[in-house]
Structures are given as structure tokens and as C-alpha cells.
Design a protein around this motif. Structure first.
Motif, PDB file in Angstrom:
ATOM      1  N   MET A 276      14.143 -18.329 -17.799  1.00  0.00           N
ATOM      2  CA  MET A 276      14.873 -17.388 -18.619  1.00  0.00           C
ATOM      3  C   MET A 276      14.846 -15.990 -17.979  1.00  0.00           C
ATOM      4  SD  MET A 276      14.098 -16.739 -22.560  1.00  0.00           S
ATOM      5  CE  MET A 276      15.199 -16.005 -23.651  1.00  0.00           C
ATOM      6  N   PHE A 277      13.676 -15.592 -17.509  1.00  0.00           N
ATOM      7  CA  PHE A 277      13.556 -14.285 -16.873  1.00  0.00           C
ATOM      8  C   PHE A 277      14.406 -14.221 -15.603  1.00  0.00           C
ATOM      9  CE2 PHE A 277      11.547 -11.367 -13.884  1.00  0.00           C
ATOM     10  CZ  PHE A 277      11.581 -10.205 -14.620  1.00  0.00           C
ATOM     11  N   VAL A 278      14.353 -15.279 -14.798  1.00  0.00           N
ATOM     12  CA  VAL A 278      15.115 -15.303 -13.545  1.00  0.00           C
ATOM     13  C   VAL A 278      16.613 -15.234 -13.838  1.00  0.00           C
ATOM     14  CG1 VAL A 278      15.657 -16.682 -11.494  1.00  0.00           C
ATOM     15  CG2 VAL A 278      13.298 -16.523 -12.307  1.00  0.00           C
ATOM     16  N   GLN A 279      17.066 -15.916 -14.869  1.00  0.00           N
ATOM     17  CA  GLN A 279      18.481 -15.859 -15.242  1.00  0.00           C
ATOM     18  C   GLN A 279      18.864 -14.446 -15.668  1.00  0.00           C
ATOM     19  OE1 GLN A 279      18.617 -18.903 -18.238  1.00  0.00           O
ATOM     20  NE2 GLN A 279      19.586 -20.361 -16.837  1.00  0.00           N
ATOM     21  N   ALA A 280      18.018 -13.808 -16.462  1.00  0.00           N
ATOM     22  CA  ALA A 280      18.306 -12.438 -16.902  1.00  0.00           C
ATOM     23  C   ALA A 280      18.291 -11.488 -15.711  1.00  0.00           C
ATOM     24  CB  ALA A 280      17.288 -11.995 -17.947  1.00  0.00           C
ATOM     25  N   LEU A 281      17.365 -11.687 -14.808  1.00  0.00           N
ATOM     26  CA  LEU A 281      17.263 -10.825 -13.637  1.00  0.00           C
ATOM     27  C   LEU A 281      18.493 -10.952 -12.742  1.00  0.00           C
ATOM     28  CD1 LEU A 281      15.430  -8.813 -12.198  1.00  0.00           C
ATOM     29  CD2 LEU A 281      14.364 -10.742 -11.026  1.00  0.00           C
ATOM     30  N   ALA A 282      19.062 -12.137 -12.681  1.00  0.00           N
ATOM     31  CA  ALA A 282      20.254 -12.345 -11.855  1.00  0.00           C
ATOM     32  C   ALA A 282      21.430 -11.502 -12.344  1.00  0.00           C
ATOM     33  CB  ALA A 282      20.631 -13.823 -11.844  1.00  0.00           C
ATOM     34  N   GLY A 283      21.460 -11.172 -13.624  1.00  0.00           N
ATOM     35  CA  GLY A 283      22.550 -10.388 -14.181  1.00  0.00           C
ATOM     36  C   GLY A 283      22.318  -8.890 -14.156  1.00  0.00           C
TER      37      GLY A 283
ATOM     38  N   GLU B  85      -2.764  -6.782 -16.912  1.00  0.00           N
ATOM     39  CA  GLU B  85      -3.294  -8.045 -17.436  1.00  0.00           C
ATOM     40  C   GLU B  85      -4.648  -8.372 -16.819  1.00  0.00           C
ATOM     41  OE1 GLU B  85       0.701 -10.440 -18.731  1.00  0.00           O
ATOM     42  OE2 GLU B  85       0.052 -10.610 -16.652  1.00  0.00           O
ATOM     43  N   GLU B  86      -4.801  -8.097 -15.518  1.00  0.00           N
ATOM     44  CA  GLU B  86      -6.084  -8.359 -14.860  1.00  0.00           C
ATOM     45  C   GLU B  86      -7.200  -7.507 -15.450  1.00  0.00           C
ATOM     46  OE1 GLU B  86      -6.047  -8.040 -10.618  1.00  0.00           O
ATOM     47  OE2 GLU B  86      -4.443  -9.527 -10.424  1.00  0.00           O
ATOM     48  N   ARG B  87      -6.876  -6.267 -15.833  1.00  0.00           N
ATOM     49  CA  ARG B  87      -7.881  -5.369 -16.429  1.00  0.00           C
ATOM     50  C   ARG B  87      -8.127  -5.676 -17.892  1.00  0.00           C
ATOM     51  NH1 ARG B  87      -5.219  -0.561 -13.663  1.00  0.00           N
ATOM     52  NH2 ARG B  87      -4.032  -0.524 -15.569  1.00  0.00           N
ATOM     53  N   GLY B  88      -7.303  -6.534 -18.480  1.00  0.00           N
ATOM     54  CA  GLY B  88      -7.466  -6.857 -19.890  1.00  0.00           C
ATOM     55  C   GLY B  88      -6.855  -5.821 -20.811  1.00  0.00           C
ATOM     56  N   ASP B  89      -5.956  -4.998 -20.291  1.00  0.00           N
ATOM     57  CA  ASP B  89      -5.290  -3.967 -21.092  1.00  0.00           C
ATOM     58  C   ASP B  89      -4.069  -4.582 -21.787  1.00  0.00           C
ATOM     59  OD1 ASP B  89      -4.100  -1.752 -22.213  1.00  0.00           O
ATOM     60  OD2 ASP B  89      -3.963  -0.609 -20.345  1.00  0.00           O
ATOM     61  N   THR B  90      -4.334  -5.299 -22.862  1.00  0.00           N
ATOM     62  CA  THR B  90      -3.269  -6.002 -23.582  1.00  0.00           C
ATOM     63  C   THR B  90      -2.244  -5.037 -24.152  1.00  0.00           C
ATOM     64  OG1 THR B  90      -4.862  -7.715 -24.167  1.00  0.00           O
ATOM     65  CG2 THR B  90      -2.808  -7.683 -25.404  1.00  0.00           C
TER      66      THR B  90
ATOM     67  N   LEU C 215       4.489  -2.300 -21.431  1.00  0.00           N
ATOM     68  CA  LEU C 215       5.239  -2.473 -20.197  1.00  0.00           C
ATOM     69  C   LEU C 215       6.244  -3.612 -20.327  1.00  0.00           C
ATOM     70  CD1 LEU C 215       5.687  -1.386 -17.411  1.00  0.00           C
ATOM     71  CD2 LEU C 215       3.837  -2.834 -16.588  1.00  0.00           C
ATOM     72  N   ILE C 216       5.875  -4.684 -21.010  1.00  0.00           N
ATOM     73  CA  ILE C 216       6.814  -5.780 -21.251  1.00  0.00           C
ATOM     74  C   ILE C 216       8.004  -5.276 -22.060  1.00  0.00           C
ATOM     75  CG2 ILE C 216       7.130  -7.947 -22.532  1.00  0.00           C
ATOM     76  CD1 ILE C 216       4.241  -8.645 -21.624  1.00  0.00           C
TER      77      ILE C 216
ATOM     78  N   GLU D 197       9.174  -2.247 -21.992  1.00  0.00           N
ATOM     79  CA  GLU D 197       9.983  -1.453 -21.059  1.00  0.00           C
ATOM     80  C   GLU D 197      10.848  -2.363 -20.195  1.00  0.00           C
ATOM     81  OE1 GLU D 197       7.970   1.535 -18.683  1.00  0.00           O
ATOM     82  OE2 GLU D 197       6.436   1.708 -20.239  1.00  0.00           O
ATOM     83  N   ILE D 198      10.243  -3.438 -19.705  1.00  0.00           N
ATOM     84  CA  ILE D 198      10.980  -4.383 -18.853  1.00  0.00           C
ATOM     85  C   ILE D 198      12.117  -5.015 -19.637  1.00  0.00           C
ATOM     86  CG2 ILE D 198      10.811  -6.580 -17.616  1.00  0.00           C
ATOM     87  CD1 ILE D 198       7.921  -5.680 -16.824  1.00  0.00           C
ATOM     88  N   GLN D 199      11.858  -5.430 -20.868  1.00  0.00           N
ATOM     89  CA  GLN D 199      12.907  -6.021 -21.699  1.00  0.00           C
ATOM     90  C   GLN D 199      14.037  -5.031 -21.940  1.00  0.00           C
ATOM     91  OE1 GLN D 199      10.551  -7.267 -25.073  1.00  0.00           O
ATOM     92  NE2 GLN D 199      10.640  -9.401 -24.430  1.00  0.00           N
ATOM     93  N   ALA D 200      13.697  -3.772 -22.166  1.00  0.00           N
ATOM     94  CA  ALA D 200      14.720  -2.753 -22.390  1.00  0.00           C
ATOM     95  C   ALA D 200      15.590  -2.580 -21.155  1.00  0.00           C
ATOM     96  CB  ALA D 200      14.072  -1.428 -22.779  1.00  0.00           C
ATOM     97  N   ILE D 201      14.983  -2.637 -19.977  1.00  0.00           N
ATOM     98  CA  ILE D 201      15.748  -2.512 -18.738  1.00  0.00           C
ATOM     99  C   ILE D 201      16.688  -3.703 -18.572  1.00  0.00           C
ATOM    100  CG2 ILE D 201      15.560  -2.581 -16.210  1.00  0.00           C
ATOM    101  CD1 ILE D 201      12.954  -0.918 -16.592  1.00  0.00           C
ATOM    102  N   ILE D 202      16.164  -4.892 -18.798  1.00  0.00           N
ATOM    103  CA  ILE D 202      16.976  -6.095 -18.626  1.00  0.00           C
ATOM    104  C   ILE D 202      18.113  -6.138 -19.628  1.00  0.00           C
ATOM    105  CG2 ILE D 202      16.956  -8.620 -18.868  1.00  0.00           C
ATOM    106  CD1 ILE D 202      14.169  -8.545 -17.603  1.00  0.00           C
TER     107      ILE D 202
END
Length: 55
Positions: free
Chosen positions: A1-8, A28-33, A39-40, A42-47
Motif C-alpha cells: 500500500m505504501f509503495v503504491q502511494a509512493l508511486a503517485g 522506533e529504535e529508541r522506543g520513542d513511540t 512522524l508517521i 507527517e509522512i501521511q500528510a505528505i503522501i
């Protein structure tokens, strides 16, 4: 789903995403949920943002 959205997504948005996705992995590695969720969002807003006209 992400790859399809990114293609557009135009190249400018892809460049921004190429910077944000590694930040997401680091959060995510630092555990900063809370930071990862922000950030997710923000990414969704950009897409999902309408394309801006080229100048």
C-alpha cells in the motif's frame, strides 16, 4: 500500500520522504513511540497532499 502511494507522489515529495523515513526508523529504535507516531502523521500528510503546481 505504501509503495503504491509512493508511486503517485512527485519527486519533490519523494525527496522529503527519503529524509523522513530513516528518522522514523531511528525513533522506533529508541522506543520513542510518540515521536514515531507524529512522524508517521507527517509522512501521511505528505503522501495525501494534493499536488502543487510546478513553477
Amino acid at each position: 500500500m505504501f509503495v503504491q502511494a509512493l508511486a503517485g507522489v512527485n519527486m519533490d515529495y519523494r525527496r522529503v520522504l527519503s529524509l523522513l523515513i530513516p528518522r522514523l526508523a531511528a525513533l522506533e529504535e529508541r522506543g520513542d513511540t510518540a515521536g514515531a507516531v507524529r512522524l508517521i502523521q507527517e509522512i501521511q500528510a505528505i503522501i495525501n497532499a494534493p499536488e502543487r503546481p510546478e513553477h
